[in-house]
Every structure is written in C-alpha cells, then in structure tokens.
Write a protein that holds these residues in place. Structure first.
Motif, PDB file in Angstrom:
ATOM      1  N   ALA A 192       0.811  -1.224   0.000  1.00 26.60           N
ATOM      2  CA  ALA A 192       0.000   0.000   0.000  1.00 26.60           C
ATOM      3  C   ALA A 192       0.840   1.267   0.000  1.00 26.60           C
ATOM      4  O   ALA A 192       0.290   2.365  -0.099  1.00 26.60           O
ATOM      5  CB  ALA A 192      -0.937   0.009   1.210  1.00 26.60           C
ATOM      6  N   ALA A 193       2.154   1.147   0.124  1.00 28.31           N
ATOM      7  CA  ALA A 193       2.986   2.341   0.276  1.00 28.31           C
ATOM      8  C   ALA A 193       2.976   3.200  -0.972  1.00 28.31           C
ATOM      9  O   ALA A 193       2.830   4.432  -0.904  1.00 28.31           O
ATOM     10  CB  ALA A 193       4.422   1.930   0.619  1.00 28.31           C
ATOM     11  N   ALA A 194       3.118   2.596  -2.164  1.00 26.36           N
ATOM     12  CA  ALA A 194       3.193   3.388  -3.394  1.00 26.36           C
ATOM     13  C   ALA A 194       1.920   4.200  -3.614  1.00 26.36           C
ATOM     14  O   ALA A 194       1.970   5.386  -3.955  1.00 26.36           O
ATOM     15  CB  ALA A 194       3.449   2.475  -4.592  1.00 26.36           C
ATOM     16  N   GLY A 195       0.760   3.591  -3.408  1.00 30.48           N
ATOM     17  CA  GLY A 195      -0.501   4.312  -3.601  1.00 30.48           C
ATOM     18  C   GLY A 195      -0.678   5.441  -2.616  1.00 30.48           C
ATOM     19  O   GLY A 195      -1.138   6.533  -2.977  1.00 30.48           O
ATOM     20  N   GLN A 196      -0.309   5.219  -1.341  1.00 29.79           N
ATOM     21  CA  GLN A 196      -0.475   6.279  -0.345  1.00 29.79           C
ATOM     22  C   GLN A 196       0.494   7.436  -0.586  1.00 29.79           C
ATOM     23  O   GLN A 196       0.131   8.598  -0.429  1.00 29.79           O
ATOM     24  CB  GLN A 196      -0.271   5.702   1.057  1.00 29.79           C
ATOM     25  N   VAL A 197       1.723   7.140  -0.982  1.00 32.37           N
ATOM     26  CA  VAL A 197       2.681   8.221  -1.262  1.00 32.37           C
ATOM     27  C   VAL A 197       2.238   9.023  -2.486  1.00 32.37           C
ATOM     28  O   VAL A 197       2.307  10.255  -2.506  1.00 32.37           O
ATOM     29  CB  VAL A 197       4.094   7.642  -1.471  1.00 32.37           C
TER      30      VAL A 197
END
Length: 489
Positions: A192-197
């Motif tokens: 989920a890190a790429a989408g949240q960043v």
C-alpha cells in the motif's frame, strides 16, 4: 508416539504426571540450532542479493531473496576472499553453505561458503527496463526539473509519522530555518505504500495558497534505509509518473546515500538522506543574518569612503581657487539675505495693488445692469414671437394637409389592399408576381381581392377560350310623371 509424549491415566497422581520438565529459552534455541545444522548441513541456494553490509570486522552480512521469500546470510571473514563472485546488491548468485540459527534473535540464516554469479537479478532487471522506458519519455531530463525555492514558508513532508525520519527532519528544519511544516502521514513500506505516497503528492499539489492548510512551497518524500524489498514501493511506475507530473518542487530522500530508487530520477532534487533533504530545502537563518549584517557594514564603509573621497576632492579643488570659498559665497549670500528681507514687504504691496483693482472693477458689476440686459432680450423675443407665430401656424397647417393627402394616396396605391375590380397575384410562397413573364403554364397562384382571396392555375392563352362577358341589363329609365314624351331607344 515418541518418548517426549507419555500417556497419563486418570488414576496416576499429579507428581507422576509431571515427567516433562520445562526448558530454558537458551536450551530450546540451541536445540533448534543443532537440529537445523544436522538437517540442513549442506544446501545450495539460488537467489538475488538485495542488501550487503560489510562489517568492520571483515564479515559480510547480506540477504538473499526471490519473488516470494528471503533469507539472511553471513560470510565469515576467512571465506570472503575465496568466493568466486563478490557479493553486490542486485546480483543473482548461487551459494553453498549450511543453515543455522542466531539464538539471540530467534532467526535462521545461511552460513555461505561458496558463491558464484548466476546473472542479473530479476528485481534489478525489472527496474532497469522501467528506467529505460521512463527515460525514453523524457521524464529524467534536467530541463523539466523545477528549482527549489530559496526561502520556503511552508514545507510538506510525506513519510511515516512514527519513525525516526520525521523527527530528524523536524529537528533539522527548526535548527536551520524555522517555518511551518505540514506532514502527510502514510506507510512507506509494503504493497500500500506506493498508492499512499502518490495520493499524498497529489494532495499537496492540489492545495491552494489561501486554503485552510496552506500549499507547501516544496515537498520532501522521505524514508529511512532498507533492503531493495523495503524500498521497492518507491520504484513503482505510477508513483514515478505522479512525482514527475507534480507542479510543486519535490525532493526525494529515500534510503541512505547508496540507495537509489526510481523517484530519485524523476524528482526535482535528490538528497542522500532525509536529514540532507531538510538541508537542501532550507537555508541557514544564522548565515543569512550574518550575510545581511556583513553587507550592511560593507555598505556603511563604502558610503563613508565615498563621502571622504568627495570631501578630499572638494578640498583639492578649493585650494586651486584664487580666493577662499567663503569669500566667493559671501556676496551671493548677502544678496540672498537682502532679497529675503524685501520679499515680505513686496508681497504686501502686491496684495494691496490687486485689492484696489478689484474694488474699482466691482463698482461696475451691478445686478441692475444684468436685469436691464435680460429685459431687453426678453422684449426682443416677445416681438419676434408675435411676428412669426401666425406664419409658422399656417406653414404647419399646410404641411399637415400635404401629409394627409400623401397618406391617402399611399393607402390607395398599397398593393396589399386591392381596390374593387382589381386583384393581386401571389405565388404559393406569398411572393407578389408583377408581370406575366414571371408566370409559367400550370403554375398555381393565389388571387387576392379586396374582400378575400381565391386559388387559381395558369393556362396557356393559345389553348383556352375566353368567354365573352354577358352585358349587364340596363334598368329602364323612369320618366317624370305627367310627361308624354316617348323613348327614343
């Protein structure tokens, strides 16, 4: 059933049932260590090196990974030089060694004895293909990168709110350039890190300067160091395109100085560490104050030197004069004083002269003269009106009669109002037909009379007979009574 499990019947006493004494943590850990080393004393693995740490003692610690799992590895100092390939991040290798455990952390690892290269790693190969694709689109071009503002008022930070990274950034900013910092919390590791960043970058970019939260002048995307797997979220293509398309300047500070991710190439500036990103984004307030003070003192010294230079040049020029400067200015100064003393009396005399002139002129300005002039012009206007009013009335009556006659003639000649015995010929679309040449054989027309209209069709004169109208009977003339004169007709 092994010897470790003993059946306990219901009739046995409690002391007899307790035949499995508890083990200490160390005993269990070392028992597992011996089991792993006995069972997996010689294994051969293939994987990609994702993290290499060369310790000061000479030992090498690394991580081997594939698309689903990873395992820690250690190469003792004595085996490093004998390796067929030296460990490097992203290198796919085949290693031989034994599986053991590290009891202090309850983790297992492989003690590597031999290593040989197996080709480029899958993760690095995928990253290189993506880098080549984005570079071909021009996203890495230096010309499209935005400059970092020199004196930011608001700084945005995209990172985890619980890690040490945000504390380091805030501490460094407060030391250098105290300003407002807006933190957009998000996860920086995992799926989920790429989408949240990316959502955080878009959110900062969509802010307005006059909104409830001011729009940052620069945004820092930060994360601490880690393995390739830990930092892989920052190699996402969608995140890289979002960073490249942002209109706000972005500083990438992901990992340590040796770590490189995809957003480092598309961002406007790359910092080696999160603390370095804070230094890139902010100036040093103390240095600026010192520079301003230095410029102020230099300006004062330069101004003093300029005045002293002009004063020296003036003195040199004054020494070349035949007389002293005071003597040259004495006579003009005396004339100025004399003119100043005469100025007040001259102004009073000037006011007195104009006052006498005004008094002389005001005696001739009387309202009686104005009233007489108005009366004379009123009498002339009355005489003119009495003389020309009848002629104007007659002329107006004549023009009115002519206008009425023209109006009657216009009404009589109006083609839209035919007189009795006449008709207006119109086409089917309502256009008036004024000549026979405009008519065609068989054309449908409409005849408009004074009392209505009829439809008709045009026929050729050669093939039609025109009926002779029957004469209307003439009524007999009445003779006066008592007359016996006969009728001549």
């Amino acid at each position: 059933m092994t010897d470790d499990y003993v059946f306990e019947g219901p009739s046995e006493p409690a002391a007899a049932r307790d035949n499995n004494p508890p083990l200490s943590i160390s005993e269990l850990s070392f028992a597992l260590k011996r089991t792993l080393e006995d069972r997996f004393g010689h294994v051969r693995l293939r994987g990609e090196i994702s993290k290499v740490n060369r310790h000061a003692s000479g030992h090498v610690y690394l991580t081997l990974t594939d698309d689903k799992a990873c395992i820690d590895g250690v190469i003792w100092k004595g085996s490093v030089r004998a390796l067929g390939a030296q460990p490097d991040t992203g290198l796919e290798v085949i290693v031989t060694g034994k599986i053991t455990s590290y009891p202090a952390r309850s983790s297992y690892q492989i003690v590597i004895e031999t290593m040989e290269a197996a080709g480029a790693g899958a993760l690095l190969a995928q990253l290189e293909r993506l880098k080549a694709k984005l570079a071909g689109e021009g996203l890495f071009e230096p010309g499209r990168k935005q400059p970092i503002p020199a004196f930011p008022r608001v700084i945005g930070v995209v990172t985890s709110p619980t890690g040490a990274v945000i504390r380091d950034i805030l501490h460094r900013i407060s030391e250098r350039w105290p300003c407002r910092v807006v933190v957009w919390p998000c996860v920086v590791q995992g799926d989920a890190a790429a989408g949240q960043v990316a959502a955080a970058v878009r959110g900062f970019d969509a802010m307005t300067p006059d909104g409830p939260i001011p729009r940052p002048d620069v945004v820092i995307v930060a994360r601490g160091g880690g393995s390739v797997e830990d930092l892989w979220a920052f190699n996402d293509e969608a995140l890289a395109r979002t960073v490249a398309a942002a209109s706000i300047p972005i500083i990438s500070a992901v990992g340590h100085e040796t770590d490189t991710t995809l957003i480092d190439f598309v961002s406007d500036r790359r910092a080696p560490t999160p603390t370095g990103a804070a230094e890139v984004a902010t100036p040093v307030l103390a240095d600026l104050r010192y520079a301003i003070a230095d410029l102020d003192s230099r300006l004062a010294r330069a101004g003093g030197r300029l005045l002293e230079d002009r004063r020296t040049r003036l003195r040199a020029v004054a020494r070349g004069l035949p007389v002293r400067p005071e003597d040259l200015l004495a006579l003009p100064q005396q004339r100025l004083d004399l003119a100043g003393s005469r100025l007040a009396s001259g102004l009073h005399r000037n006011v007195a002269v104009h006052e006498r002139q005004f008094t002389a002129v005001s005696a001739r300005l009387s309202d009686v003269l104005l009233r007489r002039a108005m009366e004379r012009r009123r009498d002339r206007l009355s005489a003119f009106s009495d003389r020309f009013a009848p002629a104007m009335d007659r002329r107006l009556a004549q023009d009115s009669a002519r206008l009425a006659a023209l109006s009657r003639a216009l009404t009589t000649l109006d083609p839209k109002r035919p007189k009795p015995g006449f008709a207006r010929v119109e086409a089917e679309d309502g256009a008036m037909i004024a000549s026979a040449a405009a008519l065609a054989d068989g054309q449908a027309v409409r005849l408009v009379f004074a009392d209505g209209g009829r439809r008709a069709r045009i026929e050729d004169d050669a093939g039609s007979t025109v009926p002779t109208p029957r004469p209307r009977p003439t009524p007999p003339r009445s003779r006066p009574a008592g007359s016996d004169q006969g009728d001549l007709f």
